[in-house]
Design a protein around this motif. Structure first.
Motif, PDB file in Angstrom:
ATOM      1  N   SER A 232     -21.689  32.554  26.372  1.00 42.73           N
ATOM      2  CA  SER A 232     -20.367  31.941  26.288  1.00 42.73           C
ATOM      3  C   SER A 232     -19.652  31.939  27.632  1.00 42.73           C
ATOM      4  CB  SER A 232     -19.508  32.659  25.245  1.00 42.73           C
ATOM      5  OG  SER A 232     -19.352  34.030  25.566  1.00 42.73           O
ATOM      6  N   GLY A 233     -20.143  32.749  28.584  1.00 42.11           N
ATOM      7  CA  GLY A 233     -19.597  32.709  29.938  1.00 42.11           C
ATOM      8  C   GLY A 233     -20.034  31.468  30.691  1.00 42.11           C
ATOM      9  N   TYR A 234     -21.034  30.770  30.149  1.00 41.43           N
ATOM     10  CA  TYR A 234     -21.525  29.522  30.734  1.00 41.43           C
ATOM     11  C   TYR A 234     -21.127  28.307  29.905  1.00 41.43           C
ATOM     12  CZ  TYR A 234     -24.499  31.580  34.348  1.00 41.43           C
ATOM     13  OH  TYR A 234     -24.952  32.220  35.468  1.00 41.43           O
ATOM     14  N   ARG A 235     -21.050  28.482  28.578  1.00 40.57           N
ATOM     15  CA  ARG A 235     -20.791  27.351  27.696  1.00 40.57           C
ATOM     16  C   ARG A 235     -19.787  27.761  26.618  1.00 40.57           C
ATOM     17  NH1 ARG A 235     -27.154  26.214  26.827  1.00 40.57           N
ATOM     18  NH2 ARG A 235     -27.562  24.997  28.713  1.00 40.57           N
ATOM     19  N   TYR A 236     -18.638  27.101  26.610  1.00 42.85           N
ATOM     20  CA  TYR A 236     -17.725  27.301  25.493  1.00 42.85           C
ATOM     21  C   TYR A 236     -18.387  26.825  24.203  1.00 42.85           C
ATOM     22  CZ  TYR A 236     -13.924  28.119  28.824  1.00 42.85           C
ATOM     23  OH  TYR A 236     -13.132  28.639  29.811  1.00 42.85           O
ATOM     24  N   LYS A 237     -18.044  27.474  23.102  1.00 43.61           N
ATOM     25  CA  LYS A 237     -18.581  27.150  21.774  1.00 43.61           C
ATOM     26  C   LYS A 237     -20.088  27.368  21.679  1.00 43.61           C
ATOM     27  CE  LYS A 237     -15.052  23.644  20.801  1.00 43.61           C
ATOM     28  NZ  LYS A 237     -14.807  22.242  20.377  1.00 43.61           N
ATOM     29  N   SER A 238     -20.652  28.164  22.570  1.00 41.63           N
ATOM     30  CA  SER A 238     -22.081  28.440  22.486  1.00 41.63           C
ATOM     31  C   SER A 238     -22.388  29.179  21.192  1.00 41.63           C
ATOM     32  CB  SER A 238     -22.533  29.284  23.679  1.00 41.63           C
ATOM     33  OG  SER A 238     -23.883  29.672  23.530  1.00 41.63           O
ATOM     34  N   LYS A 239     -23.461  28.769  20.527  1.00 39.35           N
ATOM     35  CA  LYS A 239     -23.880  29.464  19.304  1.00 39.35           C
ATOM     36  C   LYS A 239     -24.688  30.725  19.621  1.00 39.35           C
ATOM     37  CE  LYS A 239     -24.010  25.428  16.263  1.00 39.35           C
ATOM     38  NZ  LYS A 239     -24.851  24.599  15.350  1.00 39.35           N
ATOM     39  N   MET A 240     -25.080  30.871  20.864  1.00 42.21           N
ATOM     40  CA  MET A 240     -25.876  32.039  21.246  1.00 42.21           C
ATOM     41  C   MET A 240     -24.971  33.263  21.322  1.00 42.21           C
ATOM     42  SD  MET A 240     -28.482  32.363  24.453  1.00 42.21           S
ATOM     43  CE  MET A 240     -29.142  33.934  25.020  1.00 42.21           C
ATOM     44  N   PRO A 241     -25.318  34.346  20.630  1.00 44.08           N
ATOM     45  CA  PRO A 241     -24.472  35.544  20.656  1.00 44.08           C
ATOM     46  C   PRO A 241     -24.567  36.267  21.986  1.00 44.08           C
ATOM     47  CG  PRO A 241     -26.504  36.001  19.479  1.00 44.08           C
ATOM     48  CD  PRO A 241     -26.528  34.520  19.794  1.00 44.08           C
ATOM     49  N   THR A 242     -23.642  37.171  22.207  1.00 41.56           N
ATOM     50  CA  THR A 242     -23.725  38.037  23.382  1.00 41.56           C
ATOM     51  C   THR A 242     -24.668  39.197  23.073  1.00 41.56           C
ATOM     52  OG1 THR A 242     -21.799  39.317  22.642  1.00 41.56           O
ATOM     53  CG2 THR A 242     -21.389  37.449  24.127  1.00 41.56           C
ATOM     54  N   PHE A 243     -25.218  39.787  24.131  1.00 41.05           N
ATOM     55  CA  PHE A 243     -26.144  40.912  23.983  1.00 41.05           C
ATOM     56  C   PHE A 243     -25.700  42.058  24.907  1.00 41.05           C
ATOM     57  CE2 PHE A 243     -28.634  37.207  22.715  1.00 41.05           C
ATOM     58  CZ  PHE A 243     -29.210  37.651  21.526  1.00 41.05           C
ATOM     59  N   PRO A 244     -24.569  42.676  24.585  1.00 39.07           N
ATOM     60  CA  PRO A 244     -24.081  43.768  25.441  1.00 39.07           C
ATOM     61  C   PRO A 244     -25.011  44.967  25.463  1.00 39.07           C
ATOM     62  CG  PRO A 244     -22.833  43.665  23.393  1.00 39.07           C
ATOM     63  CD  PRO A 244     -23.692  42.444  23.427  1.00 39.07           C
ATOM     64  N   GLN A 245     -25.896  45.056  24.460  1.00 38.62           N
ATOM     65  CA  GLN A 245     -26.817  46.194  24.397  1.00 38.62           C
ATOM     66  C   GLN A 245     -27.964  46.075  25.400  1.00 38.62           C
ATOM     67  OE1 GLN A 245     -26.619  43.720  22.265  1.00 38.62           O
ATOM     68  NE2 GLN A 245     -28.476  43.398  21.046  1.00 38.62           N
ATOM     69  N   PHE A 246     -28.183  44.890  25.961  1.00 38.02           N
ATOM     70  CA  PHE A 246     -29.262  44.701  26.927  1.00 38.02           C
ATOM     71  C   PHE A 246     -28.882  45.315  28.271  1.00 38.02           C
ATOM     72  CE2 PHE A 246     -31.303  40.575  25.047  1.00 38.02           C
ATOM     73  CZ  PHE A 246     -31.795  41.323  23.986  1.00 38.02           C
ATOM     74  N   SER A 247     -29.750  46.165  28.783  1.00 39.39           N
ATOM     75  CA  SER A 247     -29.557  46.714  30.123  1.00 39.39           C
ATOM     76  C   SER A 247     -30.078  45.713  31.151  1.00 39.39           C
ATOM     77  CB  SER A 247     -30.307  48.036  30.266  1.00 39.39           C
ATOM     78  OG  SER A 247     -31.719  47.810  30.185  1.00 39.39           O
ATOM     79  N   ASP A 248     -29.785  45.965  32.415  1.00 42.35           N
ATOM     80  CA  ASP A 248     -30.317  45.106  33.480  1.00 42.35           C
ATOM     81  C   ASP A 248     -31.845  45.107  33.448  1.00 42.35           C
ATOM     82  OD1 ASP A 248     -27.753  44.541  34.295  1.00 42.35           O
ATOM     83  OD2 ASP A 248     -27.755  45.961  35.971  1.00 42.35           O
ATOM     84  N   LYS A 249     -32.424  46.265  33.126  1.00 41.39           N
ATOM     85  CA  LYS A 249     -33.878  46.363  33.052  1.00 41.39           C
ATOM     86  C   LYS A 249     -34.416  45.526  31.895  1.00 41.39           C
ATOM     87  CE  LYS A 249     -37.570  49.824  33.327  1.00 41.39           C
ATOM     88  NZ  LYS A 249     -37.850  51.281  33.339  1.00 41.39           N
ATOM     89  N   ASP A 250     -33.705  45.533  30.763  1.00 42.96           N
ATOM     90  CA  ASP A 250     -34.102  44.706  29.630  1.00 42.96           C
ATOM     91  C   ASP A 250     -34.129  43.230  30.022  1.00 42.96           C
ATOM     92  OD1 ASP A 250     -34.301  46.875  27.880  1.00 42.96           O
ATOM     93  OD2 ASP A 250     -32.234  46.660  27.163  1.00 42.96           O
ATOM     94  N   ILE A 251     -33.094  42.790  30.719  1.00 36.37           N
ATOM     95  CA  ILE A 251     -33.013  41.385  31.139  1.00 36.37           C
ATOM     96  C   ILE A 251     -34.166  41.059  32.090  1.00 36.37           C
ATOM     97  CG2 ILE A 251     -31.608  39.629  32.274  1.00 36.37           C
ATOM     98  CD1 ILE A 251     -30.501  40.544  29.605  1.00 36.37           C
TER      99      ILE A 251
END
Length: 269
Positions: A232-251
Motif C-alpha cells: 500500500s506504500g506503492y499503490r493505494y487500494k492495493s489488495k495485497m496485505p502488509t507483512f510486518p512480521q517479515f524481517s529483512d532477512k525474510d525479504i
C-alpha cells in the motif's frame, strides 16, 4: 423491473443464494460434492464462540469440525497428502499443512448463531461489504492464531494434496534446503501462494510472478524489497496485505527464491 430495484433485490437475496452453494471436497482417492444439508447429515453441527480477527469482535457461529468433515468424506491417516488447499469463489487459495487439523480446532462455519446464514454478518473487503458464505474457516483459539492459521471465507472447495505433487512447478529445483532460495520458498508457500502463482501454480487473486517474465526482471531489488512488506506504500487500494512480521532477512530470502525460479519458467501456459 428497473435497474435500481434489480440491485435492491440482488442484495436482498444474494447472501442466501451463496449459503446454499455446494462444497467440493477432493481427496487423494476420490472427489465428491456435498450440499450444506448433506454436510449436516454427515457431521454433527456445533456452536462456536470466539474473538474473530476478520470481524475484529466476538462472534458466534454454527459449523462443523473440518477434521471430522474430511473424515466423513473418506480421509484416513496415511493417505498421500500433507497439505490442505482451501479455494474461495474469487480464486483466493490459501493452503496449510494437514497437521494443523489434527488438534481438531478448525471449524467450517456456515451461519451466524441463531440465523439462517451470514445475512447480517457481512465482512469488509476493501470498500465493499461481502458475505462470507457459503463457508468460512475459523479456529476455536480465535485471535491467538490470527497470524499463524488461515481464515478464508467464501469457500467453495477443499482439496487434500501432496504439496510437491500438486505444485511441482513452483518447487525450487536444485536448491539446497539450507539455501536462501529454499528458505524463501518456504515463506512463499506459507504467505504468498494463496494469492500468487509461480508458473501458473498457486492462487489467482494476485499476478503470476514467474512466466513469461519473472518479477525480478522488471522490478529492481530495492523496489521489490520495499514493496513486498508494504504494497500500500506503492499503490493505494492495493489488495495485497502488509507483512510486518517479515524481517529483512525474510525479504532477502523471498527475492532469492524468485530469482532462482527465473531459471525454471514454463514455456507455454
Amino acid at each position: 423491473m428497473n435497474r435500481v430495484w434489480w440491485i435492491v433485490l440482488w442484495w436482498a437475496v444474494m447472501p442466501s443464494c451463496l449459503a446454499a452453494q455446494d462444497l467440493q471436497i477432493q481427496l487423494p482417492e476420490q472427489k465428491l460434492t456435498w450440499s450444506l444439508a448433506q454436510i449436516k447429515q454427515q457431521v454433527p453441527v456445533q456452536q462456536i464462540k470466539l474473538v474473530d480477527p476478520v470481524y475484529n469482535s466476538e462472534k458466534s457461529f454454527e459449523g462443523v469440525s473440518l477434521l471430522q468433515l474430511l473424515k466423513a468424506a473418506g480421509y484416513t491417516p496415511g493417505q498421500a497428502a500433507d497439505e490442505v488447499v482451501l479455494t474461495a469463489s474469487d480464486g483466493y487459495a490459501p493452503s496449510m499443512p494437514l497437521e494443523y487439523l489434527l488438534d481438531d480446532q478448525a471449524v467450517m462455519v456456515f451461519a451466524e448463531s441463531g440465523k439462517k446464514d451470514f445475512e447480517f454478518a457481512l465482512v469488509a473487503q476493501g470498500k465493499a461489504m461481502v458475505s462470507p458464505a457459503p463457508f468460512y474457516l475459523v479456529w476455536k483459539q480465535g485471535k491467538a492464531v490470527e497470524k499463524t492459521r488461515p481464515w478464508p471465507y467464501q469457500l467453495v472447495k477443499l482439496e487434500l494434496v501432496s504439496f510437491q505433487q500438486r505444485y511441482p512447478k513452483l518447487y525450487p529445483t536444485n536448491a539446497a534446503q539450507n539455501s536462501a532460495a529454499y528458505q524463501g520458498f518456504l515463506l512463499f508457500k506459507q504467505s504468498c501462494i494463496s494469492c500468487h502463482s509461480i508458473n501458473l501454480q498457486g492462487g489467482e487473486l494476485g499476478p503470476e510472478l514467474n512466466a513469461p517474465k519473472n518479477v525480478t526482471e522488471y522490478w529492481t531489488d530495492d523496489h521489490l524489497k520495499a514493496f513486498i512488506p508494504n504494497a500500500s506504500g506503492y499503490r493505494y487500494k492495493s489488495k495485497m496485505p502488509t507483512f510486518p512480521q517479515f524481517s529483512d532477512k525474510d525479504i532477502d530470502h523471498l527475492v532469492a527464491y524468485l530469482k532462482h525460479m527465473k531459471s525454471y519458467k514454463i514455456q507455454t501456459p
